[in-house]
Design a protein around this motif. Structure first.
Motif, PDB file in Angstrom:
ATOM      1  N   MET A 172      44.216 -23.475  24.671  1.00 54.76           N
ATOM      2  CA  MET A 172      44.045 -22.020  24.630  1.00 54.76           C
ATOM      3  C   MET A 172      43.806 -21.597  26.281  1.00 54.76           C
ATOM      4  O   MET A 172      42.710 -21.880  26.618  1.00 54.76           O
ATOM      5  CB  MET A 172      43.106 -21.330  23.950  1.00 54.76           C
ATOM      6  CG  MET A 172      43.264 -19.468  23.831  1.00 54.76           C
ATOM      7  SD  MET A 172      42.134 -19.026  22.574  1.00 54.76           S
ATOM      8  CE  MET A 172      40.608 -19.271  23.577  1.00 54.76           C
ATOM      9  N   PRO A 173      44.703 -20.964  26.808  1.00 51.47           N
ATOM     10  CA  PRO A 173      44.512 -20.499  28.237  1.00 51.47           C
ATOM     11  C   PRO A 173      43.763 -19.236  28.605  1.00 51.47           C
ATOM     12  O   PRO A 173      43.546 -19.043  29.736  1.00 51.47           O
ATOM     13  CB  PRO A 173      46.255 -20.274  28.803  1.00 51.47           C
ATOM     14  CG  PRO A 173      46.832 -19.567  27.697  1.00 51.47           C
ATOM     15  CD  PRO A 173      46.174 -20.248  26.285  1.00 51.47           C
ATOM     16  N   PHE A 174      43.362 -18.646  27.576  1.00 53.69           N
ATOM     17  CA  PHE A 174      42.672 -17.166  27.672  1.00 53.69           C
ATOM     18  C   PHE A 174      41.254 -17.292  28.098  1.00 53.69           C
ATOM     19  O   PHE A 174      40.794 -16.417  28.596  1.00 53.69           O
ATOM     20  CB  PHE A 174      42.876 -16.617  26.382  1.00 53.69           C
ATOM     21  CG  PHE A 174      44.066 -16.319  25.829  1.00 53.69           C
ATOM     22  CD1 PHE A 174      45.326 -16.262  26.768  1.00 53.69           C
ATOM     23  CD2 PHE A 174      44.647 -15.982  24.492  1.00 53.69           C
ATOM     24  CE1 PHE A 174      46.589 -16.257  26.244  1.00 53.69           C
ATOM     25  CE2 PHE A 174      45.870 -15.757  24.204  1.00 53.69           C
ATOM     26  CZ  PHE A 174      46.802 -15.867  25.001  1.00 53.69           C
ATOM     27  N   GLY A 175      40.374 -18.306  27.790  1.00 54.77           N
ATOM     28  CA  GLY A 175      39.016 -18.132  27.868  1.00 54.77           C
ATOM     29  C   GLY A 175      38.427 -17.276  26.851  1.00 54.77           C
ATOM     30  O   GLY A 175      38.971 -16.643  26.015  1.00 54.77           O
ATOM     31  N   SER A 176      36.966 -17.338  27.025  1.00 54.96           N
ATOM     32  CA  SER A 176      36.169 -16.482  25.840  1.00 54.96           C
ATOM     33  C   SER A 176      35.642 -15.577  26.728  1.00 54.96           C
ATOM     34  O   SER A 176      34.885 -14.529  26.004  1.00 54.96           O
ATOM     35  CB  SER A 176      35.286 -17.278  25.189  1.00 54.96           C
ATOM     36  OG  SER A 176      34.344 -18.012  26.188  1.00 54.96           O
ATOM     37  N   VAL A 197      45.224 -16.171  14.313  1.00 52.24           N
ATOM     38  CA  VAL A 197      43.819 -15.855  14.030  1.00 52.24           C
ATOM     39  C   VAL A 197      42.989 -17.066  13.677  1.00 52.24           C
ATOM     40  O   VAL A 197      41.979 -17.225  14.501  1.00 52.24           O
ATOM     41  CB  VAL A 197      43.631 -15.283  12.538  1.00 52.24           C
ATOM     42  CG1 VAL A 197      42.157 -14.909  12.363  1.00 52.24           C
ATOM     43  CG2 VAL A 197      44.572 -13.848  12.689  1.00 52.24           C
ATOM     44  N   ARG A 198      43.432 -18.201  13.272  1.00 54.10           N
ATOM     45  CA  ARG A 198      42.662 -19.426  13.209  1.00 54.10           C
ATOM     46  C   ARG A 198      42.258 -20.073  14.261  1.00 54.10           C
ATOM     47  O   ARG A 198      41.318 -20.558  14.738  1.00 54.10           O
ATOM     48  CB  ARG A 198      43.017 -20.305  12.086  1.00 54.10           C
ATOM     49  CG  ARG A 198      42.632 -21.529  11.908  1.00 54.10           C
ATOM     50  CD  ARG A 198      41.294 -21.837  11.056  1.00 54.10           C
ATOM     51  NE  ARG A 198      40.293 -21.780  11.809  1.00 54.10           N
ATOM     52  CZ  ARG A 198      39.106 -21.151  11.470  1.00 54.10           C
ATOM     53  NH1 ARG A 198      38.924 -20.367  10.382  1.00 54.10           N
ATOM     54  NH2 ARG A 198      37.874 -20.811  12.376  1.00 54.10           N
ATOM     55  N   ASN A 202      37.185 -19.906  20.406  1.00 57.21           N
ATOM     56  CA  ASN A 202      36.355 -18.735  20.836  1.00 57.21           C
ATOM     57  C   ASN A 202      36.822 -17.895  21.616  1.00 57.21           C
ATOM     58  O   ASN A 202      36.331 -17.075  22.371  1.00 57.21           O
ATOM     59  CB  ASN A 202      35.477 -19.528  21.678  1.00 57.21           C
ATOM     60  CG  ASN A 202      34.347 -20.432  21.094  1.00 57.21           C
ATOM     61  OD1 ASN A 202      33.996 -20.356  19.761  1.00 57.21           O
ATOM     62  ND2 ASN A 202      33.999 -21.605  21.722  1.00 57.21           N
ATOM     63  N   GLY A 203      38.033 -17.383  21.282  1.00 50.98           N
ATOM     64  CA  GLY A 203      38.976 -16.315  21.860  1.00 50.98           C
ATOM     65  C   GLY A 203      38.611 -15.143  21.165  1.00 50.98           C
ATOM     66  O   GLY A 203      37.900 -15.094  19.915  1.00 50.98           O
TER      67      GLY A 203
END
Length: 1002
Positions: A871-875, A900-901, A907-908
């Motif tokens: 995941m490239p978004f980070g938390s 969603v899962r 941890n997004g």
């Protein structure tokens, strides 16, 4: 109301002159002395046309009585003459049937000689008669000194205004709407802790043009998300209650009732369906424009049941007695204040926020605003009228309108403004607008089919180097710009696809149309038809049931040019042979139309437009091949699978729209070399049809006039056919719209296509290649190759940052639909570096997106995640201490997916998607992939999305759709020590949410 014959006469005369010049050609070999008479007629018509153009802008009731009588005579003579010339050209240019025997060919040739000789004799006699009639018209013109009558035409033509969307959205919807919205919401009682759970109806009442529909729509859009389901449905005068009930069902659940219009259900069944659907739902329904109590009391009210769940209903009406009878509460629509009237006026004139510039807030403007009396329709129409005029002429225009002083001054003054705006238009626009009187009230008129009808009628005269349809689009845009019609935009494509005529404008043009014998309308759902006059030129039927007795009402009308039937049922067929001069035959949403009804088509030799859209026709008769002048054949939503081979003889055909779901491409398409628009399907799934498809792909390249080509492909196209298609594509230099549609199972080696010469025409504006899945972005999708591209729909396996940058730099792109399998980040995206400057709709349907604000330099990164890669978004939180750079400055609609899962495992957070970077955002559409997630996790994601949406300054409309709900888990489960990290899947109860249209069964 005011009416003027001049519009119609001028248009007919304009069509006549080139036909007379054609008649003088050596090809037609007129009898001795006839050419001299034709030249006399031509000179006389040129004189008449010049005079009519001079007086054409003057309202009918301001013309001298003698001039009125004279113009009526000129109109009828002009019509008769055009009919005569068209008949001659049809008879003279009859083609022989293909491949007869030698004996038959010789006999046909001899018969043709006699036929042409008789045609010349007949036209000579008719020209003599027309010359005498025209001489009488000319003598009467001299006798009554028509030329000496003083007229004061309103000159100045408006230019096309580029702010079409702003005019209808920012102006019509937002100015002065805030306080009425608050008042109406207060009456609905939908907020606060103590909400009344009983069904409540609030009626909005006010005169036409005051903004009832605008207010109802604004409140509906604002509150819709608080309800389980909703519908916004127009009713209008003389409604079809069956259609109203079907419309409500469709609006409540477009997926469940997507085929409701094709199903034959009576009103009781529809009411039962509605009551069953609404039984356990909190619903919000707007019933717009009710004229009488009966439709509500007898049907609609029965369907919208009381279920004690806090449901709300808004109705709008012009009649106070209807409002008090239907509504639990009545909201009386107030006119705009002087301040808001001024703001609305100046927003239309100047754009921006509606503030006047310099000294423009003077006495003339104050008088104009005062006379408009707070009616938005009057203000917008008046401002549209003045927008293209020099500032110093505004006073003259105001004085010329002549506002009334009756008790009903709001209505009268609005009609006077509309009337003046009508006469301010050039003659060709007035004629095009009058044609819209043939359609029912509140009817959504498709732009494309309307323009093709204008062309078939001869209303659009060509300009050097300009496609006739493009000129028709200019006419359409000009009518929208002048506020005479309201453009309806397709939200999914960000394009204007249709229009609707405001009922006050419709009243005006129907009055003029009736006065001028332009269109006669038979609108009666009971089948009782009053005979139209024998001189009827255009006939429109609305919601009629054609019984045997109706046939007699439609014979004896040989001069009918257009026959338009909408939502009719043909128990017996129309006697087509009675309409020898018919140019337009259009049947929309008509029942009981069968192929056998079309067997007399060969008698309609003048026919240019044949529309069978949404009928049950399953075949075309052989006789269609006799229609030598046919230009448009519309078979959308019919049952026609194979085109009759006789269609190959229609060499003047410019538009062929088959049903994209069923009408298969013929193997003789190369014969239709005049085609500019082609919609067709092709089946490459069977061996027998592969050979057929191969011939089609090869022949496609011979259609060098094609400007719009759409095809649905069933099956997988092999490499050889791909190559033939690419070679054909290289020959279509005029192509502006290319669509190759189908299920994207055909994976394309992009390098192989490029090696085979894959290129796109520079004129291309719309590109939809969703049948194919490319391994990477084709190099021809770039600023250099397709600088005019406005729409792009594409499936790509791997899209890297460079590829995304190529797309972002397309200068005219305002619709993007991208399906991609890879995860990509585009750094430092900003409007200042030329990225996505005009983009209005962005659909990344199978990926999750995020706009990440970089705190160190306030730049923004555009991230696209496939749900499988890291995941490239980070938390962390997605905010900046400084204002982020402007990103996609015009983006209004954003559509994407949320995993969603996978998001939870990484941890997004759905609140962390960066909507605040999109300053123009109006709609957010999110598909939630629920596979492997619990109900609590899905609800948590939805809550986070709502929160992100609520903090956006624009408060966009948020639509959430759950996918794969059958694969959700009942609780969050964790693996025991020593066991594989596998989660058991358990059955869960289906959540009550709106279903996805295509993904639940993937």
């Amino acid at each position: 109301f005011r009416a003027s014959s001049m519009d119609v006469v001028t248009g007919v005369v304009g069509n006549l002159l080139p036909k007379l010049l054609k008649l003088l050609g050596d090809e037609y070999k007129l009898q001795k002395g006839m050419k001299k008479k034709v030249k006399f007629i031509t000179r006389e018509l040129e004189s008449i046309q010049a005079f009519l153009q001079k007086v054409g802008a003057v309202p009918w009731d301001e013309l001298d009585k003698q001039l009125q009588v004279w113009s009526n005579e000129a109109r009828e003579v002009s019509y008769d003459m055009e009919d005569l010339l068209d008949t001659f050209f049809v008879r003279f240019n009859v083609r022989e049937p293909p491949n007869p025997s030698m004996l038959k060919r010789s006999m046909n040739k001899m018969a043709n000689l006699f036929s042409k000789g008789k045609a010349r004799r007949d036209v000579s006699c008719a020209i003599e008669e027309i010359k005498n009639q025209l001489q009488e018209v000319a003598d009467r013109r001299d006798r009554y000194k028509i030329d000496d009558i003083v007229v004061n035409p309103a000159a100045t033509t408006l230019t096309v205004d580029p702010r079409l969307k702003a005019m209808y959205k920012e102006v019509a919807s937002l100015v002065g709407i805030e306080e009425p919205s608050k008042d109406l919401i207060s009456k609905l009682s939908v907020q606060g802790d103590d909400i009344d759970l009983r069904k409540k109806i609030v009626a909005i009442v006010g005169i036409g043009g005051l903004g009832k529909t605008t207010l109802a729509k604004a409140v509906y859009d604002k509150l819709r998300a608080k309800f389980d389901c909703g519908a916004f449905v127009p009713v209008g005068r003389n409604p079809s209650l069956t259609k109203v009930l079907k419309d409500i069902l469709y609006e409540l659940d477009k997926n469940k009732y997507s085929d409701i219009n094709s199903k034959n259900r009576d009103q009781k069944q529809l009411i039962d369906n509605l009551r069953e659907f609404l039984l356990d739902k909190r619903y919000f329904v707007v019933i717009d424009d009710i004229w009488e109590n009966e439709p509500w009391e007898e049907r609609i009210e029965l369907a919208l049941l009381e279920n004690n769940r806090g449901s709300r209903i808004i109705i709008t009406t012009r009649k106070f007695e209807v409002a008090t009878k239907v509504g639990d509460e009545v909201y009386k629509m107030q006119k705009l204040s002087d301040d808001n009237s001024g703001k609305l006026f100046y927003t239309r004139i100047l754009g921006g926020d509606g503030r006047c510039l310099g000294n423009q807030s003077d006495e003339v403007v104050k008088k104009i605003i005062r006379k408009c009396d707070g009616v938005p329709l009057a203000i917008i129409t008046m401002a549209s009228l003045l927008a293209g005029k020099p500032r110093e002429r505004w006073s003259d225009v105001f004085t010329s309108i002549g506002f009334g002083h009756t008790d009903d001054k709001q209505v009268e003054n609005t009609m006077k403004i509309l009337s003046y705006s009508y006469y301010d238009m050039p003659a060709h626009l007035r004629t095009c607008l009058l044609y819209l009187s043939a359609f029912p009230e509140d009817y959504e008129i498709k732009k494309e089919s309307l323009i093709w009808k204008w062309i078939a009628e001869g209303f659009i005269q060509g300009k050097q180097g300009m496609w006739l349809f493009e000129l028709g689009e200019q006419y359409f845009n000009d009518l929208v710009n002048r506020s005479m019609v309201h453009a309806i935009e397709d939200d999914s494509a960000s394009t204007v696809e249709s229009c609707r005529v405001h009922d006050m404008v419709l009243d005006l043009i129907r009055f003029i149309s009736s006065k001028e014998n332009f269109v006669n309308i038979l609108d009666n759902g009971e089948g009782t038809l009053s005979p139209p006059p024998s001189s009827t030129r255009r006939l429109a039927l609305h919601k009629n049931t054609m019984k045997h007795t109706a046939h007699g009402n439609m014979v004896g009308m040989p001069q009918v040019r257009s026959f338009i039937a909408i939502s009719c049922s043909f128990g017996n067929w129309i006697p087509l042979s009675s309409f020898k001069l018919l140019r337009v035959l259009d049947m929309q949403h008509c029942k009981n139309v069968r192929s056998c009804h079309l067997v007399h088509l060969e008698s309609l030799l003048h026919l240019r437009y044949l529309g069978l859209e949404n009928t049950g026709v399953d075949d075309l008769p052989d006789e269609i091949g006799a229609l030598n002048f046919l230009q448009i054949l519309n078979l959308e939503n019919t049952r026609i699978k194979q085109l009759n081979p006789s269609v190959s003889r229609l060499t003047q055909l410019v538009c062929l729209k088959g049903d994209l779901g069923s009408t298969l491409a013929p193997n003789w398409i190369e014969k239709l070399t005049s085609l500019e628009v082609l919609h067709i399907a092709i089946d490459v799934g069977e061996d027998g049809r592969k050979k057929h498809a191969r011939k089609f792909f090869k022949a496609l390249g011979s259609l060098r006039e094609l400007r719009e080509f759409r095809i649905i492909v069933d099956g997988i196209v092999d490499v050889r056919d791909e190559r033939d298609f690419l070679l054909s594509l290289r020959n279509l230099h005029k192509l502006q719209h290319l669509g190759v549609l189908g299920y994207p199972i055909n994976y394309i080696d992009t390098a192989r296509w490029e090696k085979a010469g894959f290129s796109l025409p520079q004129r291309l504006k719309i590109l939809d290649l969703t049948y194919y899945t490319f391994y990477r972005l084709p190099s021809c999708i770039s600023v250099e190759c397709v600088p005019n591209l406005t729409h792009l729909s594409l499936c790509v396996t791997t899209m890297d940052e460079k590829g995304l940058e190529f797309v972002a730099r397309l200068p005219e792109l305002y619709f993007l639909s991208l399906n991609m399998s890879s995860t990509t980040t585009m750094s430092h995206i900003s409007a200042s570096n030329g990225y996505f400057q005009k983009l209005r709709t962005c659909e990344i349907a199978v990926s999750m997106i995020q706009f990440q604000c970089e705190e160190e330099d306030s730049s923004v990164s555009f991230r696209i995640w496939n749900g499988f890669d890291a995941m490239p978004f980070g938390s962390g939180k997605n905010d900046c201490s400084v204002t982020p750079s402007t990103v996609m400055p015009n983006l209004e609609v954003l559509s994407s997916r949320v995993f969603v899962r996978a998001l939870k495992d990484g941890n997004g957070d759905c609140a962390n998607i960066g909507l605040q970077c999109l300053t123009s955002l109006q709609q957010v559409q999110v598909d939630l992939d629920c596979e492997g997630a619990s109900a609590a996790e899905v609800e948590e994601a939805e809550a986070a999305l709502r929160k992100a949406n609520e903090v956006h300054p624009n408060r966009p409309t948020l639509s959430l759709w759950r996918m794969y709900t059958e694969k959700m888990i009942s609780t969050v489960q964790h693996p025991k020590p020593g066991e594989d990290d596998v989660f058991a899947e358990e059955e869960v109860q289906q959540q009550k949410v709106e279903p996805m249209a295509d993904d639940n069964n993937s």
